[in-house]
Design an enzyme around this catalytic site. Structure first.
Site, PDB file in Angstrom:
ATOM      1  CB  SER A 327      -0.937  -0.002   1.213  1.00  0.00           C
ATOM      2  OG  SER A 327      -1.897  -1.032   1.085  1.00  0.00           O
ATOM      3  CG  HIS A 370     -12.579   0.600   3.766  1.00  0.00           C
ATOM      4  ND1 HIS A 370     -11.893  -0.391   3.091  1.00  0.00           N
ATOM      5  CD2 HIS A 370     -11.912   0.791   4.930  1.00  0.00           C
ATOM      6  CE1 HIS A 370     -10.845  -0.767   3.800  1.00  0.00           C
ATOM      7  NE2 HIS A 370     -10.832  -0.070   4.922  1.00  0.00           N
ATOM      8  CB  CYS A 383     -10.093   1.707   0.762  1.00  0.00           C
ATOM      9  SG  CYS A 383     -11.322   0.890  -0.285  1.00  0.00           S
TER      10      CYS A 383
END
Length: 648
Positions: A327, A370, A383
């Site tokens: 991420s 989410h 997310c």
């Protein structure tokens, strides 16, 4: 017909002049020859007498003094110290066994070294010196000198050898030196004669190897008189060599020591880069090793322990290790989409826990999803579905181009061994390397830093510094050479919209400072040093549909080598970035738990230039941090310095 008397007289005069000229030339030649013979037989009689006895003059090289290496503040990292050794000349020793026995009564001799010396004597001419004992003390040298008459053929000698006062802290940066091997010579097209001097040391890895020519210097020479068997009779003259260049690195030794200690026993790495200049303030790989072992000649047992360790202490993970960035790559995907005008900061994507792509589900880390998320919340809460959706709209080629613009998939020019390029894949790359078409699923994986995407901790630090400043910051390791400052890595302004960069920085700020941010637990309380960052968790195994249905197995319940990698990147202060930090903990699990606390502690240490006050930490962490600081103070060893002058 009779010639006139006048013509006859003229002819006689001409002949007489020619005879005189020829005679004069003959006399001059004979005189010069006589003078030359006198010079050779009288003035140079001693020299030619020696030559007549089959003596000759040889030119022998004098090893240059290797340049030393310092940190940015003058702490010495690689230095030369006197090396005391004892040599033996078999021709002069006579009864070698007796001489060695007598010597052993004065000096403790290593049986292995003695056997090695015996083997070397058997294959060498009797007049060549052979090292019998190395790294002996000055007291041992004194004993040998005092007892020289009773030790024929034994001579004490003084040379120089390399030592690394900081020990393991700089093993992966500096590397180490060692004697020139046949393999080393085979890798050099035209090796210099100095490399053939017995036991001459050259850099093997790291800065020592990459800056070998500068550090080595130039050899001197001496003319010695040797006899027909090659034994030295006397030294005729000497020309000293040129000392190698002194290097000053950009690294701060005290910060490097702290980072190394903070990484501890983990298989991990961390990079601290100065956002203003590109200077690498710390670049640490753990676990590490003592480079002095290699200079002395590492034992088989010690080397086996290093190579068989599953944490790979010999590998420099900061530049050699490449990992899926997870991420931490999401800022690049978002920026590519913002720059292309495909999404806006307020546009939302609905996350229900997965996205269906070509009849395949790409899952978010949060099983229930989410809900509606925009750019800021997608980064703050990390997310995945938001980035799957955005990436499919922007395409892999734009994402790959943006990655390279921010230092990923690019080999940075550093004097370190095996600096990796990483990988920012695109359609052309897959077609060229794998002979396959790029799939939409590949784009979804790449959008969250998985799949083919690979980056080193160094590249992640560079990416973060560029996001923080908007400039093409480049890493610099060598700060100066012989006091001459090297080119700064500050870089030029990157061709991206500054407003888009501000939106990403704000989102990274929320990651660490918003209660719902994934790194809120590793925030900095000190207002002047607020941190902006991004967590990352890169998957190293496939999760089957059956496992997902039953519940994904926790990292703690998996074998170490099957756990996810933990990553964190950050910069601070948020309003005026000074440093960027990247941390990768191999198989550490989640980035928020394993990597973010380490990065936060390293950042504070860098910002405060030493131990930060407890008030900079969240209240819940202060007891642990205080105990950690006390332990590190007790374990910190004294710093070796130069004459005290600041070299910065």
């Amino acid at each position: 017909m009779k010639r006139p008397p006048r013509d006859v007289e003229g002819t006689h005069r001409k002949l007489s002049r020619r005879a005189l000229l020829l005679g004069g030339m003959q006399a001059a030649f004979i005189g010069g020859l006589a003078m030359r013979m006198r010079y050779m037989q009288v003035d140079q009689a001693d020299q030619f007498r020696l030559l007549a006895e089959e003596n000759r003059v040889n030119i022998r090289l004098i090893p240059p003094t290797r340049g030393e290496v310092f940190d940015r503040n003058g702490a010495i990292l690689g230095q030369n110290i006197p090396l005391y050794r004892i040599i033996i000349v078999r021709e002069d020793a006579g009864d070698v066994d007796k001489v060695i026995s007598d010597l052993s009564k004065l000096v403790a001799l290593d049986p292995e070294e003695v056997e090695r010396a015996r083997a070397e004597m058997r294959r060498s001419p009797p007049f060549l010196p052979v090292t019998l004992a190395e790294r002996v003390t000055w007291d041992d040298i004194s004993k040998v000198a005092v007892n020289a008459p009773a030790l024929p053929g034994i001579t004490p000698e003084v040379g120089l050898t390399r030592v690394y006062p900081q020990g393991p802290d700089f093993a992966h940066v500096l590397g180490y030196v060692g004697p020139v091997s046949d393999y080393d010579l085979s890798q050099i097209e035209d090796p210099e004669p100095v490399l053939r001097i017995p036991r001459f040391q050259i850099g093997k890895v790291g800065v020592e190897a990459k800056r070998e020519r500068q550090l080595r210097g130039k050899a001197g020479a001496k003319r010695v008189e040797v006899n027909a068997t090659g034994r030295v009779m006397r030294e005729l003259d000497r020309r000293e060599g040129q000392q190698g260049a002194d290097l000053q690195l950009s690294v701060d030794a005290e910060l490097q020591e702290y980072v190394q200690a903070r990484l501890g026993d983990e298989s991990a790495s961390a990079v601290v880069i100065d956002c203003e200049t590109g200077d690498l303030r710390a670049i640490s790989s753990a676990p590490t090793f003592d480079p002095n072992l290699f200079v002395r000649g590492i034992s088989v047992a010690d080397y086996r322990a290093l190579t068989e360790d599953k944490y790979r202490p010999l590998a420099n993970k900061t530049v050699q290790g490449t990992y899926p960035p997870g991420s931490t790559f999401k800022m690049i995907t978002a920026l590519a989409a913002l720059e292309a005008g495909i999404v806006g900061p307020d546009d939302t994507v609905y996350c229900r826990g997965y996205l269906e792509v070509s009849s395949r589900r790409f899952h978010c880390w949060k099983r229930g999803g989410h809900g509606h998320v925009d750019l800021l919340n997608s980064l703050k809460r990390s997310c995945d579905v938001y980035y799957y959706d955005v990436a499919l709209k922007v395409g892999i080629d734009r994402i790959s181009e943006m990655a390279r613009k921010f230092g990923l998939g690019v080999r940075h020019d550093l004097p370190m061994s095996a600096v990796a390029s990483g990988l920012a894949p695109n359609r052309d790359w897959k077609s060229r390397v794998h002979g396959q078409d790029w799939l939409v699923g590949d784009t979804a994986n790449a959008s969250i830093g998985q799949g083919y995407m690979l980056a080193s901790p160094l590249q992640l630090a560079v990416m973060t510094a560029r996001l923080a400043t908007g400039r093409s910051v480049s890493p610099r390791l060598v700060k100066s050479i012989n006091g001459v400052e090297q080119t700064s890595g500050a870089g030029e302004t990157i061709d991206v919209n500054e407003n888009n960069l501000r939106k990403l920085r704000r989102a990274m700020f929320s990651v660490s400072n918003d209660r719902r941010g994934t790194a809120y637990g590793s925030r900095i309380i000190e207002d002047a040093f607020r941190l902006a960052g991004k967590t990352g968790t890169s998957q190293v195994r496939n999760i089957t549909a059956a496992e997902r249905a039953a519940g994904v197995i926790r990292n703690a319940d998996l074998p170490w080598e099957r756990r996810d990698h933990a990553l964190f990147v950050c910069f601070a202060p948020y309003d005026n970035p000074k440093y960027a930090v990247s941390v990768v903990v191999e198989h550490g699990g989640g980035g928020s738990k394993a990597a973010a606390p380490v990065a936060r502690d390293i950042m504070l240490q860098a910002l405060f230039g030493g131990t930060p006050p407890l008030e900079a930490y969240p209240r819940k962490d202060r007891g642990r941090i205080e105990a950690q600081q006390e332990r590190m103070k007790r374990e910190r060893r004294p710093r070796a310095r130069t004459d005290g002058k600041d070299r910065a």
